[in-house]
Design a protein around this motif. Sequence first.
Motif, PDB file in Angstrom:
ATOM      1  N   ALA A   1       0.192   4.230  -0.445  1.00 55.53           N
ATOM      2  CA  ALA A   1      -0.367   5.412   0.223  1.00 55.53           C
ATOM      3  C   ALA A   1       0.034   5.408   1.695  1.00 55.53           C
ATOM      4  O   ALA A   1       0.311   6.454   2.282  1.00 55.53           O
ATOM      5  CB  ALA A   1      -1.885   5.444   0.079  1.00 55.53           C
ATOM      6  N   THR A   2       0.085   4.197   2.277  1.00 58.86           N
ATOM      7  CA  THR A   2       0.479   4.064   3.681  1.00 58.86           C
ATOM      8  C   THR A   2       1.989   4.058   3.841  1.00 58.86           C
ATOM      9  O   THR A   2       2.530   4.676   4.763  1.00 58.86           O
ATOM     10  CB  THR A   2      -0.104   2.764   4.271  1.00 58.86           C
ATOM     11  OG1 THR A   2      -1.532   2.821   4.191  1.00 58.86           O
ATOM     12  CG2 THR A   2       0.315   2.563   5.718  1.00 58.86           C
TER      13      THR A   2
ATOM     14  N   ASP B   1       0.857  -1.186   0.000  1.00 52.63           N
ATOM     15  CA  ASP B   1       0.000   0.000   0.000  1.00 52.63           C
ATOM     16  C   ASP B   1       0.893   1.236   0.000  1.00 52.63           C
ATOM     17  O   ASP B   1       1.380   1.665   1.043  1.00 52.63           O
ATOM     18  CB  ASP B   1      -0.906  -0.024   1.230  1.00 52.63           C
ATOM     19  CG  ASP B   1      -1.866   1.159   1.281  1.00 52.63           C
ATOM     20  OD1 ASP B   1      -1.744   2.062   0.431  1.00 52.63           O
ATOM     21  OD2 ASP B   1      -2.720   1.180   2.181  1.00 52.63           O
TER      22      ASP B   1
ATOM     23  N   ASN C   1       4.928   5.408   2.330  1.00 50.50           N
ATOM     24  CA  ASN C   1       5.474   6.418   1.426  1.00 50.50           C
ATOM     25  C   ASN C   1       6.213   7.475   2.243  1.00 50.50           C
ATOM     26  O   ASN C   1       5.579   8.264   2.949  1.00 50.50           O
ATOM     27  CB  ASN C   1       4.339   7.069   0.626  1.00 50.50           C
ATOM     28  CG  ASN C   1       4.840   8.051  -0.416  1.00 50.50           C
ATOM     29  OD1 ASN C   1       5.995   8.473  -0.391  1.00 50.50           O
ATOM     30  ND2 ASN C   1       3.978   8.419  -1.340  1.00 50.50           N
TER      31      ASN C   1
ATOM     32  N   THR D   1       5.048  11.223   2.329  1.00 48.12           N
ATOM     33  CA  THR D   1       3.826  11.674   2.991  1.00 48.12           C
ATOM     34  C   THR D   1       3.591  11.038   4.366  1.00 48.12           C
ATOM     35  O   THR D   1       2.634  11.407   5.048  1.00 48.12           O
ATOM     36  CB  THR D   1       2.612  11.343   2.107  1.00 48.12           C
ATOM     37  OG1 THR D   1       2.594   9.924   1.842  1.00 48.12           O
ATOM     38  CG2 THR D   1       2.689  12.087   0.778  1.00 48.12           C
TER      39      THR D   1
END
Length: 494
Positions: A265-266, A263, A268, A271
């Motif tokens: 998005a998790t 994932d 990274n 961020t």
Amino acid sequence: MSQNPSPLRVLHVCSEVFPLLKTGGLADVTAALPPELEKQGCEVRMLVPGFPAFVNGIEDQHLVTELPSRFGARKIRLMYGKMPKTGVPVYYVDAPDLYDRPGNPYNDSDGQPYRDNHLRFALLGWCAARLAEGFDYFWKPDIVHGHDWHAGLAFAYIKALEWHTGKRMVGTVFTVHNMAYQGNFPAYMFSELDLPFSMFNADGIEFYGQVSFLKSGFYYADKVTTVSPTYAREIRDGEQSCGLGGVVQQRQADLVGILNGVDTATWNPRTDKRIEANYHVRSMTGKKKCRLALQKEMGLVEQNDKPVFCVVSRFAAQKGLHLVVDGINAIVGNGGQVVVMGNGERWLEDAFRHFEQTFPGQVAVRIGYDEDRAHRVFAGSDVVMVPSRYEPCGLVQMYGSLYGTLPLVHRVGGLADTVVDCSLENLAENRATGFCFEHFDYPSFESAVHRAFALFDKQTDWKKVQKRGMKLSFGWENSAERYAQLYRLIRVVA
């Protein structure tokens, strides 16, 4: 994205999903894959056991139907709701007699498997078959996709229904995340599973006189997948087959290796809100801050001229951590530091604690798993060690690469598929992403450790390898597309 005007309806059957319940990498996969499949034009729902973590965490719950007592459960309700954050629809089987137990979902307080696990996961598979049959009037799957042995009996129940009705009911996919965990039970328990007696033989779910949930999936699913191409080859025979080489070879034409994703998005560093400072491939200053923050958090000496090695792992024989135990003296002797996080076999916990006491300021150990700390460990370390005896896929090495933390791995399974060794040739061709060792022994492991130190001393080369790894594409897009293609091949057309 699929242009099919009728979306594929896919039911994923599994025992854990992050963030509600996680004991290993399976939960990361089942959390990340369904949302990506939706982008491929699939309409995805999940089916899970009613463990307290699910009962308490699933949002917008309502009752689908009540079921008669079965498999030792006096009260059974099929509930429906949504996963938090992703909103993926999910059914859960509310059967307090079987699932409402504190602690680990599979083992009792002494760490022993529950004696009624065959019934607990038979109910999960039986409910999957009921949904495939059309139990929910408003939604019927085209594909049932089960994960690991916990879902293995779903395929036997579906096949039994197809035998009874004389027609193919639904397309089925079984994903093996680890051949070593098979869900094997004594033969006398077969009579408690409500399956045709003809299924208990070598051409069915019998495995050396036992009932095997894993073999059920292997034998009765339309397609079988493993979580990396190399692992799909390794399980055909020898040690990695775990005794099932014959049935693997029998199903070879229907066996596909599809690499897991992560994932992104998790996971990274650009961020990630869990780490000290964000960074990316064109600006690595934040990683230096993360290293300093990790050293402070763990009580390590603040230094930057030698690498920080880390382990984030279950402490199990499969993970090859005895090689790390043997190698800590060499790492510290060369000026390196070691951060270890995980739990499991007591002797490994004790061994790592011993080194923490022996080398204060150079070795730090945290027993147990903490998701937030895992992010900080990856961001603040330079090398992540994954010396597994075997590794169906592995996610840790991918997390390491994405965070600029070079993986040091045994070249097996998914580790072989995701890490390119820092050989002179690979360095020259700008292909290298980490350190691989061929033989599962200490000299081979130690050689890889020494090569990590040598490359770290050449920071220009180190940064090239670091950035190459950070640019790798480990997202779920490609894997989800391959699964969607597989589903279309086996979809049952009315």
